[in-house]
Scaffold this motif. Structure first.
Motif, mmCIF file in Angstrom:
data_model
loop_
_atom_site.group_PDB
_atom_site.id
_atom_site.type_symbol
_atom_site.label_atom_id
_atom_site.label_comp_id
_atom_site.label_asym_id
_atom_site.label_seq_id
_atom_site.Cartn_x
_atom_site.Cartn_y
_atom_site.Cartn_z
ATOM 1 N N LEU A 46 -1.502 -2.515 8.148
ATOM 2 C CA LEU A 46 -2.032 -1.428 8.966
ATOM 3 C C LEU A 46 -3.050 -0.593 8.195
ATOM 4 C CD1 LEU A 46 1.198 -0.265 10.810
ATOM 5 C CD2 LEU A 46 -0.734 -1.518 11.760
ATOM 6 N N TYR A 47 -3.065 -0.761 6.891
ATOM 7 C CA TYR A 47 -4.033 -0.093 6.023
ATOM 8 C C TYR A 47 -5.464 -0.353 6.490
ATOM 9 C CZ TYR A 47 -6.550 0.776 1.620
ATOM 10 O OH TYR A 47 -7.421 1.218 0.669
ATOM 11 N N PHE A 48 -5.718 -1.553 6.999
ATOM 12 C CA PHE A 48 -7.070 -1.918 7.401
ATOM 13 C C PHE A 48 -7.443 -1.394 8.779
ATOM 14 C CE2 PHE A 48 -5.987 -5.176 4.282
ATOM 15 C CZ PHE A 48 -7.052 -5.019 3.415
ATOM 16 N N SER A 49 -6.475 -1.089 9.620
ATOM 17 C CA SER A 49 -6.814 -0.549 10.937
ATOM 18 C C SER A 49 -6.630 0.969 10.992
ATOM 19 C CB SER A 49 -5.993 -1.232 12.028
ATOM 20 O OG SER A 49 -4.621 -1.124 11.767
ATOM 21 N N TRP A 50 -5.532 1.490 10.480
ATOM 22 C CA TRP A 50 -5.320 2.934 10.479
ATOM 23 C C TRP A 50 -6.226 3.633 9.481
ATOM 24 C CZ3 TRP A 50 0.730 3.491 10.286
ATOM 25 C CH2 TRP A 50 1.265 3.098 11.502
ATOM 26 N N LYS B 35 -0.226 11.298 6.696
ATOM 27 C CA LYS B 35 0.574 10.990 7.894
ATOM 28 C C LYS B 35 0.755 9.494 8.130
ATOM 29 C CE LYS B 35 -3.337 11.017 11.053
ATOM 30 N NZ LYS B 35 -3.891 11.498 12.277
ATOM 31 N N TYR B 36 0.121 8.662 7.332
ATOM 32 C CA TYR B 36 0.188 7.219 7.521
ATOM 33 C C TYR B 36 1.342 6.615 6.721
ATOM 34 C CZ TYR B 36 -4.493 7.999 9.326
ATOM 35 O OH TYR B 36 -5.558 8.459 10.053
ATOM 36 N N ASP B 37 2.196 5.866 7.401
ATOM 37 C CA ASP B 37 3.337 5.224 6.757
ATOM 38 C C ASP B 37 3.122 3.713 6.771
ATOM 39 O OD1 ASP B 37 5.767 4.508 5.714
ATOM 40 O OD2 ASP B 37 6.912 4.977 7.514
ATOM 41 N N PHE B 38 2.842 3.155 5.601
ATOM 42 C CA PHE B 38 2.572 1.724 5.478
ATOM 43 C C PHE B 38 3.782 0.947 4.965
ATOM 44 C CE2 PHE B 38 -1.589 3.793 4.670
ATOM 45 C CZ PHE B 38 -2.235 3.346 5.792
ATOM 46 N N VAL C 193 0.849 -1.179 0.000
ATOM 47 C CA VAL C 193 0.000 0.000 0.000
ATOM 48 C C VAL C 193 0.888 1.233 0.000
ATOM 49 C CG1 VAL C 193 -1.791 1.236 1.279
ATOM 50 C CG2 VAL C 193 -1.763 -1.239 1.308
ATOM 51 N N ALA C 194 0.488 2.228 -0.768
ATOM 52 C CA ALA C 194 1.251 3.479 -0.809
ATOM 53 C C ALA C 194 0.990 4.283 0.466
ATOM 54 C CB ALA C 194 0.841 4.303 -2.025
ATOM 55 N N ASN C 195 1.988 5.030 0.899
ATOM 56 C CA ASN C 195 1.822 5.898 2.060
ATOM 57 C C ASN C 195 0.799 6.975 1.736
ATOM 58 O OD1 ASN C 195 3.741 4.435 3.428
ATOM 59 N ND2 ASN C 195 5.404 5.804 2.841
ATOM 60 N N PHE C 196 0.078 7.406 2.760
ATOM 61 C CA PHE C 196 -0.973 8.401 2.559
ATOM 62 C C PHE C 196 -0.907 9.412 3.694
ATOM 63 C CE2 PHE C 196 -5.391 9.830 3.185
ATOM 64 C CZ PHE C 196 -5.597 10.423 1.952
#
Length: 75
Positions: free
Chosen positions: A42-46, A33-36, A28-31
């Motif tokens: 973590l895409y599914f929880s954050w 403030k989210y760093d995947f 998953v690409a970072n979005f």
């Protein structure tokens, strides 16, 4: 992948998102403030934090209108 860098998630994957660590090639690409980069799962929880908050706010507003409607019917 879509143009925003996020992968296409199948319905089966969405239903079994807890098994994400066993999927091959799920990135998953970072979005914002989210760093995947370390853990794509973590895409599914954050990623659902904002949607959950909006959904809860919407339900609270509906419940308040239902309460006001019930009060106006009794009067």
């Amino acid at each position: 992948m879509f143009g925003d860098g996020h992968p296409v998630v199948t319905f089966h994957q969405l239903r079994n998102w807890a098994e994400c660590h066993h999927w091959e090639g799920f990135k998953v690409a970072n979005f914002e403030k989210y760093d995947f980069s370390k853990d794509s799962c973590l895409y599914f929880s954050w990623g659902k934090q904002k949607a959950s908050t909006l959904s809860l706010s919407y339900l609270v507003v509906i419940d308040m209108f239902n309460a006001l409607n019930a009060l106006s019917e009794d009067g």
